[in-house]
Design an enzyme around this catalytic site. Structure first.
Site, mmCIF file in Angstrom:
data_model
loop_
_atom_site.group_PDB
_atom_site.id
_atom_site.type_symbol
_atom_site.label_atom_id
_atom_site.label_comp_id
_atom_site.label_asym_id
_atom_site.label_seq_id
_atom_site.Cartn_x
_atom_site.Cartn_y
_atom_site.Cartn_z
ATOM 1 N N CYS A 193 0.840 -1.199 0.000
ATOM 2 C CA CYS A 193 0.000 0.000 0.000
ATOM 3 C C CYS A 193 0.873 1.247 0.000
ATOM 4 O O CYS A 193 1.384 1.657 1.054
ATOM 5 C CB CYS A 193 -0.937 -0.008 1.215
ATOM 6 S SG CYS A 193 -1.985 1.456 1.320
ATOM 7 N N CYS A 213 -0.395 4.125 2.129
ATOM 8 C CA CYS A 213 -0.267 3.898 3.573
ATOM 9 C C CYS A 213 1.163 4.156 4.054
ATOM 10 O O CYS A 213 1.386 4.777 5.088
ATOM 11 C CB CYS A 213 -0.642 2.454 3.932
ATOM 12 S SG CYS A 213 -2.249 1.905 3.387
ATOM 13 N N ASP A 214 2.137 3.654 3.289
ATOM 14 C CA ASP A 214 3.518 3.611 3.772
ATOM 15 C C ASP A 214 4.488 4.485 2.989
ATOM 16 O O ASP A 214 5.663 4.579 3.360
ATOM 17 C CB ASP A 214 4.023 2.150 3.730
ATOM 18 C CG ASP A 214 3.145 1.212 4.545
ATOM 19 O OD1 ASP A 214 2.621 1.657 5.585
ATOM 20 O OD2 ASP A 214 2.988 0.047 4.149
#
Length: 303
Positions: free
Chosen positions: A130, A133-134
Site C-alpha cells: 500500500c 499507507c507507507d
C-alpha cells in the site's frame, strides 16, 4: 435469528446492509478485520459518480455509519464456514454461530504477494502493498513498484512526488493500466521503467530492505537496484476456501456468479471483488451490494 447475514464490511457488504435494512430485513454484517475494505487506503476517490473528491476512509466511514443508523448490526468476527439446515443457514464464526434465512458473501480480495523468500519477514521493513499507507516513510529515498495495472502506475506516480527515485517494474513490455495514466507517469523525471522483468530476490540486513534483484525475462540478465522500499501491486486474490461447500469457485478462487449474484446454493448470494467479474471498481462493488441484497430479500419473501 437474522434475515440476512452479510460476510464482509467493505463497500459491497455495507451497501448490501443498507439495502437490506431499507427493505425491512434484519441484517448482520460480520467482518474479520476493519470495516471499509481496501478502499480505506485510497487517499482521494475521484471516480465515484456524484462525489468529485473524497478520501477512502471518509467514504467507508460514511457507509459504515449509514448502515448502522438504519439498524444493521455489525460484529467483528471471522467467519469460519457456512452450513445449511433446510431453509436456514448457519454461519459459524470465531465468536459463535448465527442462524439466518439468507447469506451474502462479500469477502473482497487481498493483495497478492510475490512469493519470494523473506518477503513476509520484510513486510513493514521495506516491503509494502500500500503506497498511500507507507509511502511517506520513504521520503527522499529510492523505491520500486512492481506491477503493470492501474494500481501500480498510480502508486508510482504518488511516490514520485516525494521519493528521490522510483523504478516501476513490469513483467511485460506494455502496461495494463490506462494509457493516460502511463503517459502521465512517463513525464516524471525521477521515474525509470523496467519492462520485461521480474523481481527475483530481496536483499536485506537486520534493519530492513537494502536492494532488490531484477531479472530480465528475455536476456536473463540480473540487475541490482539499491532501494529502501518495494511496493508490490501485482493484483489481488480472494479468500473463499471456507465457503467451497456452498459455492462453486473458479480456478483462481473467486466465487462463480453472474449478474444475478446467485451462487448456485439457494439463499446464498455474493457481491463485490470476491466474485467472478470483469470490472472491479468502487461503483461495481456498491452495485453488487444493492443487487445481492434485493435478490436476498426476494428469496426470503418467497419462502
Amino acid at each position: 435469528m437474522y434475515d440476512i447475514v452479510i460476510v464482509g464490511a467493505g463497500t459491497a457488504g455495507l451497501s448490501a446492509a443498507i439495502y437490506a435494512e431499507r427493505a425491512g430485513k434484519k441484517a448482520l454484517v460480520l467482518e474479520a478485520a476493519a470495516y471499509g475494505g481496501q478502499i480505506i487506503n485510497t487517499p482521494d476517490i475521484e471516480n465515484y459518480p456524484g462525489i468529485a473528491h473524497i478520501s477512502g476512509f471518509d467514504f467507508a466511514t460514511g457507509l459504515y455509519n449509514q448502515a448502522k443508523d438504519l439498524g444493521a448490526e455489525i460484529k467483528f468476527e471471522k467467519v469460519l464456514g457456512i452450513e445449511t439446515d433446510g431453509n436456514e443457514k448457519i454461519v459459524k464464526t470465531s465468536g459463535g454461530e448465527y442462524r439466518c434465512k439468507a447469506v451474502i458473501l462479500a469477502t473482497g480480495a487481498k493483495n497478492r504477494p510475490l512469493g519470494l523468500d523473506n518477503e513476509k519477514e520484510l513486510v513493514g521493513k521495506g516491503v509494502s502493498y500500500c503506497a498511500t499507507c507507507d509511502g511517506m516513510f520513504f521520503r527522499n529515498q529510492p523505491v520500486a513498484v512492481n506491477g503493470g495495472g492501474n494500481t501500480a502506475v498510480e502508486d508510482a506516480e504518488f511516490l514520485a512526488n516525494f521519493c528521490s527515485k522510483v523504478y516501476i517494474i513490469h513483467r511485460r513490455d506494455a502496461f495494463r493500466a490506462d494509457e493516460k495514466e502511463v503517459e502521465r507517469l512517463k513525464a516524471k523525471e525521477n521515474v525509470e521503467f523496467i519492462l520485461n522483468a521480474t523481481v527475483t530476490k530481496l536483499n536485506a540486513d537486520d534493519k530492513g530492505l537494502k536492494s532488490i534483484e531484477v531479472t530480465d525475462k528475455n536476456t536473463k540478465e540480473v540487475r541490482t537496484l539499491e532501494v529502501n522500499g518495494l511496493f508490490v501491486a501485482i493484483g489481488q486474490s480472494p479468500d473463499n476456501t471456507a465457503f467451497a461447500n456452498v459455492t462453486k469457485l473458479d480456478s483462481k478462487g473467486y466465487i462463480e456468479a453472474g449478474e444475478d449474484l446467485k451462487t448456485g446454493t439457494d439463499g446464498i448470494f455474493t457481491a463485490g471483488d470476491c466474485r467472478t467479474k470483469t470490472v472491479r471498481q468502487l461503483t461495481t462493488a456498491a452495485s453488487d451490494g444493492a443487487v445481492a441484497a434485493l435478490a436476498a430479500c426476494a428469496y426470503i419473501d418467497a419462502l
